[in-house]
Design a protein around this motif. Sequence first.
Motif, PDB file in Angstrom:
ATOM      1  N   LYS A  55      26.990  72.679  36.568  1.00  0.00           N
ATOM      2  CA  LYS A  55      25.906  71.792  36.605  1.00  0.00           C
ATOM      3  C   LYS A  55      25.699  71.526  38.295  1.00  0.00           C
ATOM      4  N   ASP A  56      24.722  70.868  38.486  1.00  0.00           N
ATOM      5  CA  ASP A  56      24.378  70.465  39.756  1.00  0.00           C
ATOM      6  C   ASP A  56      25.485  69.105  39.676  1.00  0.00           C
ATOM      7  N   ILE A  57      25.947  68.776  40.855  1.00  0.00           N
ATOM      8  CA  ILE A  57      27.129  67.372  40.758  1.00  0.00           C
ATOM      9  C   ILE A  57      26.472  66.346  40.229  1.00  0.00           C
ATOM     10  N   GLY A  58      25.232  66.059  40.702  1.00  0.00           N
ATOM     11  CA  GLY A  58      24.527  64.905  40.203  1.00  0.00           C
ATOM     12  C   GLY A  58      24.341  64.542  38.903  1.00  0.00           C
ATOM     13  N   ARG A  59      24.365  65.817  37.945  1.00  0.00           N
ATOM     14  CA  ARG A  59      23.842  65.719  36.636  1.00  0.00           C
ATOM     15  C   ARG A  59      25.393  65.610  35.886  1.00  0.00           C
ATOM     16  N   MET A  60      26.636  65.814  36.374  1.00  0.00           N
ATOM     17  CA  MET A  60      27.671  65.515  35.596  1.00  0.00           C
ATOM     18  C   MET A  60      27.676  64.143  35.056  1.00  0.00           C
ATOM     19  N   THR A  61      28.251  63.960  33.692  1.00  0.00           N
ATOM     20  CA  THR A  61      28.244  62.625  33.378  1.00  0.00           C
ATOM     21  C   THR A  61      29.707  62.192  33.237  1.00  0.00           C
ATOM     22  N   VAL A  62      29.915  60.863  32.971  1.00  0.00           N
ATOM     23  CA  VAL A  62      31.321  60.170  32.807  1.00  0.00           C
ATOM     24  C   VAL A  62      31.993  60.974  31.896  1.00  0.00           C
ATOM     25  N   GLU A  63      31.387  61.294  30.836  1.00  0.00           N
ATOM     26  CA  GLU A  63      32.080  61.783  29.609  1.00  0.00           C
ATOM     27  C   GLU A  63      32.508  63.371  30.089  1.00  0.00           C
ATOM     28  N   ASP A  64      31.604  64.039  30.717  1.00  0.00           N
ATOM     29  CA  ASP A  64      31.954  65.411  31.218  1.00  0.00           C
ATOM     30  C   ASP A  64      33.204  65.127  32.134  1.00  0.00           C
ATOM     31  N   LEU A  65      33.352  64.211  32.909  1.00  0.00           N
ATOM     32  CA  LEU A  65      34.644  64.211  33.557  1.00  0.00           C
ATOM     33  C   LEU A  65      35.825  63.830  33.117  1.00  0.00           C
ATOM     34  N   PHE A  66      35.590  62.909  32.084  1.00  0.00           N
ATOM     35  CA  PHE A  66      36.915  62.501  31.314  1.00  0.00           C
ATOM     36  C   PHE A  66      37.325  63.632  30.397  1.00  0.00           C
ATOM     37  N   GLU A  67      36.311  64.401  29.752  1.00  0.00           N
ATOM     38  CA  GLU A  67      36.716  65.422  28.963  1.00  0.00           C
ATOM     39  C   GLU A  67      37.522  66.438  29.638  1.00  0.00           C
ATOM     40  N   VAL A  68      37.143  66.694  30.998  1.00  0.00           N
ATOM     41  CA  VAL A  68      38.189  67.749  31.828  1.00  0.00           C
ATOM     42  C   VAL A  68      39.541  67.101  32.014  1.00  0.00           C
ATOM     43  N   VAL A  69      39.510  65.880  32.399  1.00  0.00           N
ATOM     44  CA  VAL A  69      40.886  65.292  32.427  1.00  0.00           C
ATOM     45  C   VAL A  69      41.579  65.171  31.263  1.00  0.00           C
ATOM     46  N   VAL A  70      41.378  64.945  30.118  1.00  0.00           N
ATOM     47  CA  VAL A  70      41.981  65.359  28.837  1.00  0.00           C
ATOM     48  C   VAL A  70      42.424  66.599  28.420  1.00  0.00           C
ATOM     49  N   GLU A  71      41.526  67.661  28.700  1.00  0.00           N
ATOM     50  CA  GLU A  71      41.818  69.025  28.522  1.00  0.00           C
ATOM     51  C   GLU A  71      43.009  69.450  29.544  1.00  0.00           C
ATOM     52  N   HIS A  72      42.970  68.909  30.928  1.00  0.00           N
ATOM     53  CA  HIS A  72      44.321  69.218  31.770  1.00  0.00           C
ATOM     54  C   HIS A  72      45.581  68.740  30.993  1.00  0.00           C
ATOM     55  N   CYS A  73      45.425  67.569  30.627  1.00  0.00           N
ATOM     56  CA  CYS A  73      46.639  66.771  30.233  1.00  0.00           C
ATOM     57  C   CYS A  73      47.010  67.642  28.845  1.00  0.00           C
ATOM     58  N   GLU A  74      46.069  68.016  28.075  1.00  0.00           N
ATOM     59  CA  GLU A  74      46.490  68.730  26.928  1.00  0.00           C
ATOM     60  C   GLU A  74      47.042  70.178  27.073  1.00  0.00           C
ATOM     61  N   ASP A  75      46.763  70.616  28.246  1.00  0.00           N
ATOM     62  CA  ASP A  75      47.245  71.859  28.606  1.00  0.00           C
ATOM     63  C   ASP A  75      48.431  71.885  29.109  1.00  0.00           C
ATOM     64  N   GLY A  76      49.205  70.707  29.578  1.00  0.00           N
ATOM     65  CA  GLY A  76      50.316  70.466  30.044  1.00  0.00           C
ATOM     66  C   GLY A  76      50.637  70.399  31.458  1.00  0.00           C
TER      67      GLY A  76
END
Length: 427
Positions: free
Chosen positions: A135-156
């Motif tokens: 996405k354009d950077i401005g269109r990313m949502t808070v949920e988008d950002l935290f979803e990636v954080v959880v994914e990285h944690c889940e991946d180890g």
Amino acid sequence: MNYATQMEAARKGIFTKQMEEVLREETVSKEFLMAEMAAGRIVIPANKKHKNIVGKAVGNGLKTKVNVNLGVSEDECNNHLELEKVRTAIDMKADAIMDLSIYGDTKNFRKKLVEMSPVMLGTVPMYDAVAKYGKDIGRMTVEDLFEVVVEHCEDGIDFLTIHAGLNLECVKRIQNNPRLTHIVSRGGSILYEWMLINKKENPFYEHFDRLLDICREYDVTLSLGDGLRPGSLKDATDAPQIQELLILGELTKEAWKKDVQVMIEGPGHVPFNEIAGNMMLEKKLCHGAPFYILGPLVTDIAPGYDHITSAIGGTLAATHGADFLCYVTPAEHLRLPDLQDMKEGIIASRIAAHAADIANGVKGAIDWDHEMSKARGELNWERMFELAIDPEKAREYRKSSSPENEEVCTMCGDLCPIKRGKDLKEA
């Protein structure tokens, strides 16, 4: 007894498997390690999902650690080469690896990295958010950002660089204090743009408690990023940098309330005479939390040699409180590093770290040097190669210029003072 994080374990007096592994290579006592972890001055990044990790600690009184950055970009997207870099970095005794990939199948690469790496691993979720959503950077949502954080944690992933301190107050500082090189942090610049476009607070600052809950669940260490680190000597130790550091100190205390381990990331480009002051400020303002630094580079004029400018700054920084050196390669400012660039960067940073450990009086650090000196005094070439920080390069140099007398080298030949001294002793 149960514990959520390594910090909580230390506070409860629980001696974990990772703490035991740390003490196999450190010379501090069990009591010292646990006390410093409980206080936040030592961290052991070790995600519960990273099953093959061998515990390494970063912080007060320990050996200076070295991190290696790698990962693909849109222009250089060769996952095979990056995995070869991973294997090489581990063989060359890097203490940590950060995947900074910003393009392609980042998740699959990250999972392979976790599977093959016994060393602690870090990422910057903000980079991956851009790659993941397209996405354009401005269109990313808070949920988008935290979803990636959880994914990285889940991946180890063991530690996450999150630029939570770059809040709207810092935005004012950067706007009111023009810089020569503005914002050079990639993650910092993305968040800065997001805040300006959306006219909103940094999501990681505004929802910091949510971030802490995620880190606590997985026992992921927060590496609080320096989004306003100086990218030139002129911008070093300026108002934006210090404003962000103040915020990071406040966030550190909040993280410790939830037993979340924290490292603080630091500069950047810093004049040699300002390095000690920068280290003192971080330790003071961030309450002794481990300091993880890029460089610092002590001059801006050496593209192609910035592994050297970084090693000079890194040694001084580590003698004044820095705990963790992020390597810099000869390719810095110029291109994505290749395998040879990476090797040179690792060696330069390991030399800087070891020199600092000697200066800091880390128990046993200088013994390696004494062993090398003994081998030199005996002209024991094979032992010198075994002890060399880069045995392969030492052997290559020796082989490339063969002396008539194999006991000496081609620099002095028959006038070798060590050989002549030995001959006199034996006469």
